[in-house]
Design a protein around this motif. Structure first.
Motif, PDB file in Angstrom:
ATOM      1  N   VAL A 133      13.341  13.260 -14.525  1.00 52.05           N
ATOM      2  CA  VAL A 133      13.447  14.199 -13.412  1.00 52.05           C
ATOM      3  C   VAL A 133      13.258  15.630 -13.903  1.00 52.05           C
ATOM      4  CG1 VAL A 133      14.896  15.024 -11.521  1.00 52.05           C
ATOM      5  CG2 VAL A 133      15.046  12.635 -12.270  1.00 52.05           C
ATOM      6  N   VAL A 134      12.319  16.323 -13.290  1.00 56.53           N
ATOM      7  CA  VAL A 134      12.011  17.714 -13.630  1.00 56.53           C
ATOM      8  C   VAL A 134      12.313  18.587 -12.410  1.00 56.53           C
ATOM      9  CG1 VAL A 134      10.191  19.328 -14.319  1.00 56.53           C
ATOM     10  CG2 VAL A 134      10.178  16.971 -15.189  1.00 56.53           C
ATOM     11  N   ARG A 135      13.011  19.704 -12.639  1.00 59.78           N
ATOM     12  CA  ARG A 135      13.293  20.650 -11.547  1.00 59.78           C
ATOM     13  C   ARG A 135      12.869  22.046 -11.967  1.00 59.78           C
ATOM     14  NH1 ARG A 135      14.341  22.869  -8.550  1.00 59.78           N
ATOM     15  NH2 ARG A 135      16.503  23.464  -8.195  1.00 59.78           N
ATOM     16  N   VAL A 136      12.061  22.683 -11.126  1.00 65.85           N
ATOM     17  CA  VAL A 136      11.629  24.053 -11.392  1.00 65.85           C
ATOM     18  C   VAL A 136      11.748  24.873 -10.115  1.00 65.85           C
ATOM     19  CG1 VAL A 136      10.050  23.471 -13.283  1.00 65.85           C
ATOM     20  CG2 VAL A 136       9.213  23.452 -10.918  1.00 65.85           C
ATOM     21  N   ASP A 137      11.924  26.176 -10.292  1.00 69.14           N
ATOM     22  CA  ASP A 137      11.893  27.121  -9.180  1.00 69.14           C
ATOM     23  C   ASP A 137      10.663  27.994  -9.371  1.00 69.14           C
ATOM     24  OD1 ASP A 137      14.326  26.081  -8.336  1.00 69.14           O
ATOM     25  OD2 ASP A 137      15.484  27.566  -9.461  1.00 69.14           O
ATOM     26  N   LEU A 138       9.855  28.106  -8.334  1.00 66.64           N
ATOM     27  CA  LEU A 138       8.576  28.805  -8.424  1.00 66.64           C
ATOM     28  C   LEU A 138       8.545  29.981  -7.458  1.00 66.64           C
ATOM     29  CD1 LEU A 138       6.351  25.592  -8.367  1.00 66.64           C
ATOM     30  CD2 LEU A 138       7.112  26.864 -10.393  1.00 66.64           C
ATOM     31  N   GLY A 139       8.097  31.112  -7.941  1.00 61.27           N
ATOM     32  CA  GLY A 139       8.031  32.293  -7.085  1.00 61.27           C
ATOM     33  C   GLY A 139       6.947  33.236  -7.561  1.00 61.27           C
ATOM     34  N   TYR A 140       7.169  34.525  -7.350  1.00 59.15           N
ATOM     35  CA  TYR A 140       6.161  35.534  -7.672  1.00 59.15           C
ATOM     36  C   TYR A 140       6.798  36.680  -8.448  1.00 59.15           C
ATOM     37  CZ  TYR A 140       3.456  32.965  -4.232  1.00 59.15           C
ATOM     38  OH  TYR A 140       2.810  31.965  -3.553  1.00 59.15           O
ATOM     39  N   LEU A 141       6.033  37.261  -9.348  1.00 64.64           N
ATOM     40  CA  LEU A 141       6.506  38.380 -10.145  1.00 64.64           C
ATOM     41  C   LEU A 141       6.881  39.552  -9.245  1.00 64.64           C
ATOM     42  CD1 LEU A 141       3.841  38.196 -12.989  1.00 64.64           C
ATOM     43  CD2 LEU A 141       6.293  37.728 -13.251  1.00 64.64           C
ATOM     44  N   GLN A 142       7.939  40.254  -9.613  1.00 61.77           N
ATOM     45  CA  GLN A 142       8.470  41.332  -8.785  1.00 61.77           C
ATOM     46  C   GLN A 142       7.416  42.401  -8.496  1.00 61.77           C
ATOM     47  OE1 GLN A 142      11.689  40.972  -7.731  1.00 61.77           O
ATOM     48  NE2 GLN A 142      11.349  42.675  -6.325  1.00 61.77           N
ATOM     49  N   GLY A 195      11.135  19.502  -7.140  1.00 58.70           N
ATOM     50  CA  GLY A 195      11.596  18.418  -7.992  1.00 58.70           C
ATOM     51  C   GLY A 195      10.481  17.400  -8.151  1.00 58.70           C
ATOM     52  N   VAL A 196      10.181  17.019  -9.383  1.00 56.16           N
ATOM     53  CA  VAL A 196       9.126  16.032  -9.664  1.00 56.16           C
ATOM     54  C   VAL A 196       9.740  14.903 -10.473  1.00 56.16           C
ATOM     55  CG1 VAL A 196       6.877  15.618 -10.717  1.00 56.16           C
ATOM     56  CG2 VAL A 196       7.359  17.837  -9.644  1.00 56.16           C
ATOM     57  N   ILE A 197       9.473  13.674 -10.033  1.00 64.32           N
ATOM     58  CA  ILE A 197      10.075  12.487 -10.651  1.00 64.32           C
ATOM     59  C   ILE A 197       8.976  11.640 -11.292  1.00 64.32           C
ATOM     60  CG2 ILE A 197      11.497  10.444 -10.229  1.00 64.32           C
ATOM     61  CD1 ILE A 197      12.294  11.978  -7.529  1.00 64.32           C
ATOM     62  N   TYR A 198       9.093  11.478 -12.600  1.00 65.73           N
ATOM     63  CA  TYR A 198       8.114  10.702 -13.366  1.00 65.73           C
ATOM     64  C   TYR A 198       8.658   9.314 -13.685  1.00 65.73           C
ATOM     65  CZ  TYR A 198       5.556  15.059 -14.468  1.00 65.73           C
ATOM     66  OH  TYR A 198       4.849  16.229 -14.410  1.00 65.73           O
ATOM     67  N   ASP A 199       7.741   8.377 -13.858  1.00 64.19           N
ATOM     68  CA  ASP A 199       8.090   7.079 -14.426  1.00 64.19           C
ATOM     69  C   ASP A 199       8.282   7.289 -15.924  1.00 64.19           C
ATOM     70  OD1 ASP A 199       8.249   4.522 -15.433  1.00 64.19           O
ATOM     71  OD2 ASP A 199       6.644   3.721 -14.184  1.00 64.19           O
ATOM     72  N   ASN A 200       9.494   7.159 -16.403  1.00 62.18           N
ATOM     73  CA  ASN A 200       9.782   7.484 -17.794  1.00 62.18           C
ATOM     74  C   ASN A 200       9.107   6.544 -18.784  1.00 62.18           C
ATOM     75  OD1 ASN A 200      11.309   9.291 -19.585  1.00 62.18           O
ATOM     76  ND2 ASN A 200      12.337   7.401 -20.230  1.00 62.18           N
ATOM     77  N   ALA A 201       8.624   5.387 -18.310  1.00 65.09           N
ATOM     78  CA  ALA A 201       7.920   4.466 -19.199  1.00 65.09           C
ATOM     79  C   ALA A 201       6.604   5.073 -19.682  1.00 65.09           C
ATOM     80  CB  ALA A 201       7.650   3.140 -18.483  1.00 65.09           C
ATOM     81  N   TYR A 202       6.083   6.070 -18.932  1.00 61.84           N
ATOM     82  CA  TYR A 202       4.794   6.660 -19.283  1.00 61.84           C
ATOM     83  C   TYR A 202       4.904   8.121 -19.718  1.00 61.84           C
ATOM     84  CZ  TYR A 202       2.984   2.565 -16.902  1.00 61.84           C
ATOM     85  OH  TYR A 202       2.708   1.274 -16.526  1.00 61.84           O
ATOM     86  N   ARG A 241      26.207  19.281 -18.471  1.00 59.59           N
ATOM     87  CA  ARG A 241      26.625  18.097 -19.230  1.00 59.59           C
ATOM     88  C   ARG A 241      28.134  18.118 -19.467  1.00 59.59           C
ATOM     89  NH1 ARG A 241      22.843  17.996 -23.167  1.00 59.59           N
ATOM     90  NH2 ARG A 241      21.643  16.294 -22.248  1.00 59.59           N
ATOM     91  N   ASN A 242      28.671  19.274 -19.789  1.00 65.80           N
ATOM     92  CA  ASN A 242      30.120  19.407 -19.991  1.00 65.80           C
ATOM     93  C   ASN A 242      30.901  19.130 -18.716  1.00 65.80           C
ATOM     94  OD1 ASN A 242      29.864  20.066 -22.708  1.00 65.80           O
ATOM     95  ND2 ASN A 242      29.814  22.281 -22.326  1.00 65.80           N
ATOM     96  N   GLN A 243      30.292  19.437 -17.575  1.00 63.48           N
ATOM     97  CA  GLN A 243      30.935  19.203 -16.277  1.00 63.48           C
ATOM     98  C   GLN A 243      30.707  17.786 -15.764  1.00 63.48           C
ATOM     99  OE1 GLN A 243      29.220  22.200 -13.740  1.00 63.48           O
ATOM    100  NE2 GLN A 243      30.355  23.877 -14.674  1.00 63.48           N
ATOM    101  N   GLY A 244      29.871  17.010 -16.493  1.00 61.75           N
ATOM    102  CA  GLY A 244      29.534  15.657 -16.046  1.00 61.75           C
ATOM    103  C   GLY A 244      28.645  15.661 -14.822  1.00 61.75           C
ATOM    104  N   ARG A 245      27.792  16.713 -14.662  1.00 63.67           N
ATOM    105  CA  ARG A 245      26.979  16.859 -13.452  1.00 63.67           C
ATOM    106  C   ARG A 245      25.485  16.944 -13.743  1.00 63.67           C
ATOM    107  NH1 ARG A 245      28.121  21.973 -11.303  1.00 63.67           N
ATOM    108  NH2 ARG A 245      26.836  21.350  -9.526  1.00 63.67           N
ATOM    109  N   LEU A 246      25.065  16.603 -14.952  1.00 65.64           N
ATOM    110  CA  LEU A 246      23.654  16.723 -15.306  1.00 65.64           C
ATOM    111  C   LEU A 246      22.835  15.665 -14.571  1.00 65.64           C
ATOM    112  CD1 LEU A 246      21.521  18.164 -17.014  1.00 65.64           C
ATOM    113  CD2 LEU A 246      21.957  16.490 -18.829  1.00 65.64           C
ATOM    114  N   GLY A 247      21.912  16.128 -13.721  1.00 68.93           N
ATOM    115  CA  GLY A 247      21.126  15.201 -12.902  1.00 68.93           C
ATOM    116  C   GLY A 247      19.629  15.325 -13.086  1.00 68.93           C
ATOM    117  N   ILE A 248      19.212  16.037 -14.143  1.00 67.87           N
ATOM    118  CA  ILE A 248      17.787  16.113 -14.473  1.00 67.87           C
ATOM    119  C   ILE A 248      17.606  15.596 -15.893  1.00 67.87           C
ATOM    120  CG2 ILE A 248      17.217  17.974 -12.876  1.00 67.87           C
ATOM    121  CD1 ILE A 248      17.575  19.980 -15.084  1.00 67.87           C
ATOM    122  N   GLY A 249      16.361  15.345 -16.269  1.00 68.67           N
ATOM    123  CA  GLY A 249      16.107  14.679 -17.542  1.00 68.67           C
ATOM    124  C   GLY A 249      15.959  13.182 -17.306  1.00 68.67           C
ATOM    125  N   VAL A 250      16.353  12.380 -18.273  1.00 67.40           N
ATOM    126  CA  VAL A 250      16.242  10.922 -18.153  1.00 67.40           C
ATOM    127  C   VAL A 250      17.431  10.378 -17.349  1.00 67.40           C
ATOM    128  CG1 VAL A 250      16.113   8.733 -19.394  1.00 67.40           C
ATOM    129  CG2 VAL A 250      15.010  10.788 -20.344  1.00 67.40           C
TER     130      VAL A 250
END
Length: 302
Positions: A133-142, A195-202, A241-250
């Protein structure tokens, strides 16, 4: 000649001006100057093919009511002063309940979007034992904010979504995606949560790499007017991760805690309980502020 107008900031300024008008009993210093500037700027960016949300609609009425006036600063200020603070406020207050229905509808729509997104995420994880799972925020330069309109935002987004749907390049093994458009926040401009979700096998597990690649592509699409924030960064990941709330990555289907965190991370795309209201106040007619991919043979879970 007036400076080039920052469309996103102007709409926020109009909304804040009208919020102040609603709560103030008496005219404040520079009220007529502020109102004149805002009406003049609005007259330059107004487009009947846009949908305007909430309080901002009042400036459409002002625009048409004052259209016959020579749109110079002094002549317009004289006319607004002649109308007077009380009548302007009374006119606004007569319509305020109608304007506020827009905000209620936004909340209803966001709740529906969140339920739809949660079902979508559940469907994806049910079809694949391990995802990336990949999460990014996209915008424009000030420095380019005054060149960017909401049309530009949708134009650039359409290009990006087309690349995702066609599984071009970095999106070859994508299982799903979701996006949400907003206005405001720290940048005060238009931006997109993706949010973009990849098949981790690939895909190898360097989630930061794929986030950086998406941001790189966004900059290319926007002719380097764009910028991005990769949510998978060292400090933020360590905190979650310390809060037990990590929901991106594998994310593993067998680990329900990871799955719940994944759904929460994706839900931020349409989350309306942010500290500042970041909904779009203006958009092209009939365009959505939220979208997601489609799954074949997808079944709703109730």
């Amino acid at each position: 000649m007036r400076d080039k107008i920052n469309q996103a900031q102007l709409i926020l300024d109009i909304e804040n001006f009208l919020k102040r008008l609603k709560r103030r009993r008496r005219v404040w210093n520079e009220f007529y100057e502020q109102c004149t500037d805002l009406v003049l700027d609005f007259s330059e960016i107004y487009d009947p093919d846009y949908e305007y949300i909430g309080y901002v609609k009042f400036f459409i009425f002002l625009y048409y009511d004052l259209k016959s006036i020579d749109f110079g600063f002094e002549s317009l200020k004289i006319e607004l002063t002649r109308i007077g603070y009380r009548d302007i406020k009374s006119w606004f207050m007569d319509m305020v309940e109608c304007f506020e229905k827009d905000y209620e509808n936004i909340q209803i729509q966001k709740n529906e979007n969140q339920n739809e997104l949660e079902e979508y995420c559940e469907s994806i994880i049910n079809k694949c034992s391990r995802i990336l799972v990949v999460r990014v925020d996209l915008g424009y330069l000030q420095e380019y904010q005054n060149r960017i309109t909401v049309d530009d935002l949708y134009f650039d987004l359409d290009k990006l979504v087309n690349r995702i749907q066609n599984k071009d390049g970095i999106f070859k093994h994508v299982l799903g995606y979701a996006w949400g458009l907003e206005q405001g926040g720290k940048s005060k401009g238009y931006h997109c949560h993706l949010g973009v979700i990849y098949d981790n096998a690939y895909r190898h597990s360097n989630v930061r790499h794929w986030g950086d690649e998406i941001i790189k592509l966004w900059k290319e699409i926007t002719s380097d007017y764009g910028q991005g924030y990769n949510c998978y960064n060292r400090e933020r990941v360590a905190e979650l991760r310390n809060q037990g709330r990590l929901g991106i990555g594998v994310i593993h289907r067998s680990n329900r805690s990871e799955v719940n965190n994944f759904i929460e991370a994706m839900s931020y795309i349409v989350e309306h309980d942010k500290r500042t209201a970041q909904y779009l106040r203006i958009k092209p007619t009939s365009r959505r502020t939220f979208g997601k991919g489609q799954l074949r043979d997808q079944r709703s879970r109730r």
